[in-house]
Design an enzyme around this catalytic site. Sequence first.
Site: not given
Length: 1358
Positions: A389, A831, A909, A1290
Site C-alpha cells: 500500500d 455438522e 431444500r 437460518e
Amino acid sequence: MANIDRGKLSAMEPSGDELVFFVNGRKILERNAEPEMTLLTYLRRKLGLTGTKLGCAEGGCGACTVMVSKFHRHQNRTVHHSVNACLAPLCSLHHCAVTTVEGIGSVASKLHPVQERIAKAHGSQCGFCTPGIVMSMYSLLRNNPQPKMQDVEEAFQGNLCRCTGYRPILEGYKTFTKEGGCCGGRGKANGCCMTNGNATNGNSTNGHKEDHINGNSTISIQPLYDPSEFMPLDPTQEVIFPPELMNICKQSPKELRFKGERVMWIQPSSLTELLELKARYPDAKLVVGNTEVGIEMKFKNLLYPVILAPAYIPELNDIQHTEDGIVFGASCTLTLLGDVLRTAVAKLPSHQTEVFKAVLEQLRWFAGLQIRNVAAIGGNIMTASPISDLNPVFMAASCKLTLLSKGGTRVVEMDGSFFPGYRKTVLKPEEILLSIEIPYTKKGQYFSAFKQSPRREDDISIVTCGMNVVFQESSNIVEDLQLSYGGMAPTTVLAKATSKKLIGRPWNEGLLEDACVSLAEEMALAPSVPGGMVTYRRTLTISLFFKFYLTVQHQLARDGVLLEDVRPDYSSATEIFHAETPSSVQVYQTVPPGQSADDVIGRPVMHLSALKQATGEAIYCDDIPCFENELHLALVTSTKAHAHITSIDTAEALAIPGVVTFVSYKDIRGSNMTGPVLYDETVLAEDTVTCVGHIVGAVVADTQAHAQRAAKAVRISYEEMKSVVTIQDAIESQSFFQPVRTIKKGDVAQGFKESDHVLQGEIHIGGQEHFYLETNCTLAIPRGEDGEMELFVSTQSATKTQALVAKALGVPANRIVCRVKRMGGGFGGKESRSTLLSTVVALAAQKVKRPVRCMLDRDEDMLVTGGRHPFFGRYKVGYMNSGKVKAVEVTFYSNAGNSMDLSLSIMERALFHMENSYNIPHMCGTGYLCKTNLPSNTAFRGFGGPQGMMVAESWMSDVALACGMPSEEVRRLNLYKEGDLTPFNQCLEQFTIDRCWKECLEISNYHQRKADVEKFNKQHRWTKRGLCIVPTKFGISFTAVFLNQAGALAHIYTDGSVLLTHGGTEMGQGLHTKMVQVASRTLGIPSSKIHITETSTNTVPNTSPTAASASSDLNGMAVHNACQTLMQRLGPYKAKNPTGTWEDWVRAAYFDRVNLSANGFYKTPDLGYDFDSNSGRPFNYFSYGVACSEVEVDCLTGSHKNVHTSIVMDVGKSLNPALDIGQVEGGFMQGVGLFTLEELRYSPQGYLFTRGPGMYKIPAFGDIPTELSVALLRDAPNERAIFSSKAVGEPPLFLAASVFYAIKEAIAAARTESGLSGPFRLDSPATPDRIRNACEDRFTKLCPPAKPGTFTPWAVQV
C-alpha cells in the site's frame, strides 16, 4: 512453536540469554526461549492462559489480541499497544509487560467494565472472538480513557466476528465514548433520553437514533439492556506498568541471543553491533514486527536460521525534521508514522503536506491496528511486495532511502529501479535500510494515493497507486508527473511512458483522453496473470487516474489557476471515503403485563456464557489442559485433485525430533469407509486421492510444531488423472451424483404460451467458507479397557461423531463417549465434516494408546472441510406486460465436490425454495448434483435455501428490468397470499409476509427513500445509489423426517438445583440459554437454579445434529416434556404443602422415594413428503421476513457502501428477543458476506488460493449498514412450536439479497448513463470487480477482456 518439555531437555546446556518479561503483573524468567515460538503458544501451552485464542495464525482475525506495554527510552514514556499474539515472537518481548484478557478481570473476582459491557450488550454469541475484541478495546482505553467513536472503529479494524453482525459490540462500547451512550450522550440518568415514552402498543425498541424511529416517541422504550447498570470505568484502577521493568529499561541495553532448535535470534544493542552481525550473516532477516517473516516461515515453509531484531536500536527509531521533509528510522512502526504525520499535517501549511496526507490515507486502510502497532516502515519497504500500500506512494514521491553497511553509507532514491524483480530490492546482502525521508511538497504540486481492495478494512490491495503532479508556476502546464502502481506487475512500477507523454501539456480533457489510452497500453496484463481480475485491474489504473485528474482539476480551481471547477455531477468522484458511525433501532414485543418476574420467557436475557466468554474463562475444546503424555497430530493431505498414489515416503518425517508415528489407512482396525449418509468416502486415502486436501495420513508427535513440521516432510508421489473442477466441467463430462430431483406444478409449456413475453437468464452463486472463529478441534483419550474412548470435539453432531468413530475403530458405539461443551461457531460446517478430523484423531489415539489432540490451523481447515455449495441456475420465465409471472422453468446445478455428504438434502431444500415467496401458477424445477474433484461441500446456514431463492430473485429482477417497472411493484404483485399452495402442494397458513412487507415499507420510509435515491442518481454521474426490498419464506424442519426428534434429561438434586441436558449443542446461538428459559417456566423456578454443563452421547443418545434452525423447537419440546414429568411427580407434595418452597417439595418427594430424574422426548408430528407424487408436508411451518436495503456504489472502482437496511422478521412469540435479534443481525451479515464479499478462488487444477483471512474476506466492522433497523413482528404467535415461538437461525440470512439487488439497481442506473437498458447478468458475490465491469463506460471500453479459451485463467469459477 516449540517443544513444551524442552526445559527438561535443555536444563544442562542453557540456550543463550535469559528472557525477562511480565504477564498480568507476574514476572517470567525464560531460560530456554525458542525463537520459533509465538507469544500465543507460550501463553496457552506454557502458562495455561487459554483466554487468548488462535483464530488464523496470520494476524488477520484478532482473536489472539493482547496488550503489550513497554517503556520507550527514546520517547521516555510507557507505550501500550494491542498486538497479535499469534505473530509476536516470544523473543521479542524482552523487558515488556503483557496483559491478557485474564489479567483485567474475571467472573470469579471482579469484571472489568470492558468485559461487562460487551456481555450485557449481547455482543458475545459463540464468544471465541470476544477476548480479542475485549483486549482491543481495553488497549484503546488505556491510551485514551474517553475515545471518540471513530477511535473505537479504528481499534477494531483488525478484529473479526462471525456471529453477531458487529452492531451490539459497537453499541455496547459506544457507552465509553465522548458521543456517550444513547442519543449522543444527551440521555437522562437512567440510560436513554426516551426511556419514559408513553406505553401504547407493547413494543420495545433499543432505539439508538436521534429521532427514535422516525420521530415517533409513542413507543415505550425498553432497551435490550440498561446502560445505567454498567460499572463506571475508573482509569486509576488499571494494572500498572511493573516498576521493576521501568528501572531495568532505563539501564543501557546489551546484546541478547536466544538459540532454538533451528533458529538463532539475536537482538543487537547498537547500530555497530547490527552492522557487524549483518556482515557476518548477510542472509539474516531483520525482524521488527514479524508480520511478514512470521507468515513466510509458517505458511511458505521458509526457514531463516538467523534472525536479527533491531527494534530497540536508537538510530533506527529516530525521527528528524529536515528542510526537505521528515526522516523516519526504519524501525519506526506504522502507528508512530501515522501519529507524526498527523501532527505535521495539523501544524504545517496544506501545500507542504500533500504526500503526508496521501500516506495517512493509505494507513487508514493498512491492515489492522494490531499489525500497524508492530509493523515497521523498513519492513514494509524491504518486503518489496508488488501490492504494497505504501511503496507506490514512496515511489511517486521519490522518497530518499539511506542504506548502511560496514563499508559505509549510500543514499538511493526510491524510483523505478529500486525493485529489480519480484520481492527484490537494490540492497546488497550486507546492507540495511537505516531511514526513509518523506518529502514536503510545494505550491503547484498535488499528490493523491488510492487503494482498491475487496474489503475496505484490513485487506490486501488489488491495485494501489501514488500519483504526483507538479505544475509550472501559477499555470496548469504539467512540469513533472509520476504515476506509480502496485498490483500491475511483479514489482511496484512507474507508468513512465504515459508520464513522459503528458509533460508540458495543459491539464485538460485532451490530456485526460491521451492519458487513458496510454495507460491502457502501458499497464497491460497477460490474461493468465497471478491474481486474476485482469480486465478490472487494467480498468482501475485508468479509473483511478481519472479520479486523480478530477481531484487536481478541483484543486487548481480552488487555488485560482483554473476558472472551471469540476462538473457538479462529477464531484463525488473526488471525495475521499468517510465512514459514518452506524446507528440502529431494534423493536420487539415486551412480555404481557402481569408475567411473573421469575418467568424469563420473552425477556431479553443475556447469553448464559457471555460473561465467561468476555473474561476468557469459557472453555473451548483446545482450552482443555494437556493430559499427561498427550501427543499432537497434524494431517498429511493430497496436493493433487485427482491422482493415484504411487508411494508415500515418511523417512524424513519420522527422523524429526519428537515424532512418534505416522498413521495411514493400514492402521484402521474397523472400516475405512465413512460419510454422513452414504459411506462413499475414505477416512484415509488408500490408493487414490479425489481432491486437493484429501486426507492421506497423519503424523503424531510430542508438540504441534513438531507434528506440523513432520507432516510437511512426508513425500507423496502421484500419477495424475483427469480432474473435474467446475460446474461447467461437470456438465460437459456429465459427472453427476444420482438421483436428479424435480418438483413440478401446473403446465409450464402452457404457461409460456399464455405469457406476453418469455425471457431466459443465468446466474452463478459462489460458495462460502464457514469461517467459524474456532477451527475444527478434537481431543481423543483412550480409556485403556474394552476399546473405550472419550472424545472432546467441537461438533454440531455428537451422535454422528460417535457412530463414525466407532465404525473406524471397529468397536460398538457404546464404547465411545463424545462430549461437546461449546463451539466457537459452527454454521453447518461442524455438522458432518467435523468427523473427518475426529475419526483420524481417534485412530491415532487407538494406535499409540495415548491421548491425542489436534486443532486444525485455519489454512488446513479451509482446505479440507468444504463449504457452501456453489450453484449455477438457468431459468426461462414467462410473464405478462403487467409484470405478473405465469411460468418458470429452472435448472439448478450444485458443485457437490468429491462425495455425496449432504448434497442431496441441500438440493432438495433449494428446490423447496425455488419460488421464494412468489405464487407462480406453472413451475418446474430440476436439480443436478455435480460430482467434482473439490473437497466435499456441505451444510451451511440456509442449507441450499438461499441459493434457490437467489435464482428466484434473479428472474424477478430480470422481469422488472424487461418490463421497465419498479422492482418492488413486480415483487409485490407476485407475492403469495394466505391459503395459497406452494409448488410442493403445502398450504400456507398463518402467512405473515404481507404484514412484514407493509411494516418494512413503513420503518424504512421506503417511498421517501426511493424519491431521494432517484434525485441522488440524477445529480451524480460516478456514484449511484440503489434500493431494493426482498422477502423470504423459509421452511422449518429437517427434510429427512427421522431427524425431527429430540431428547432431554433433567435431574433435580436434593438442594433444589436442576441439572439439564438435551440433544442440542451450543455454538453461540444461545440454545442452552433458551433451554434454561423453557425449563425455568415449566418448573416454575428461577433460571439461576438450572444448569446445563455440556452435550454428551452418554446422557442423551441418538441425537440429531444441531442444525436446520429446528433445535429450539425440538429440544425445547423435549425439555418441556421432561420438566412436565417432574412437575407431575412433585404435584402431590405441592398440593400437600401449598405455601412451601420449591426446596421443600423436592425434599419431601426425595424422602418419599420419588424419582427426581426424568427424560423427555419429542418428535414433530405430521411430517413427510414424497417427490414421486409431489405430496405431503415437508415443513412443520414457515418463518417469514422482509428486508429493504439501500447502497451507494462507486462506479469507477466498484466499491459499495451499505447505507441502510430495515428488516422485519416473523419469529413468532420470541423466547428471547435479545438472542433472536442477534441471530437476525448475525445471519444478515453472513449473507452480506455471501452475496457481496466472500469469494473462494480455485486454480484450474482445483487448488484453493483463499486459505485464510488474508485472501478470504468476511464482513468486518465497517461493512455493517450505516443505519440498521430490526423489528420482530408483533402479535404473530405460532402454535406449532414451543411457547408459540419460531425458528430464527437460518431464515434471516437470505435477506442480505436485498443488498445484492440494491447494488444491481445502482448498476442499472449507471448503465442507463451509458445508454444501456434491460436485463443484465450479475453473478454472486457482487465483488468490486463484478460491479465495476458491469458499470460499462468509456474506460471499460479501453480494456476489453481476452476471449475465453485463448488462455488458462489464474482462477476459475467453480
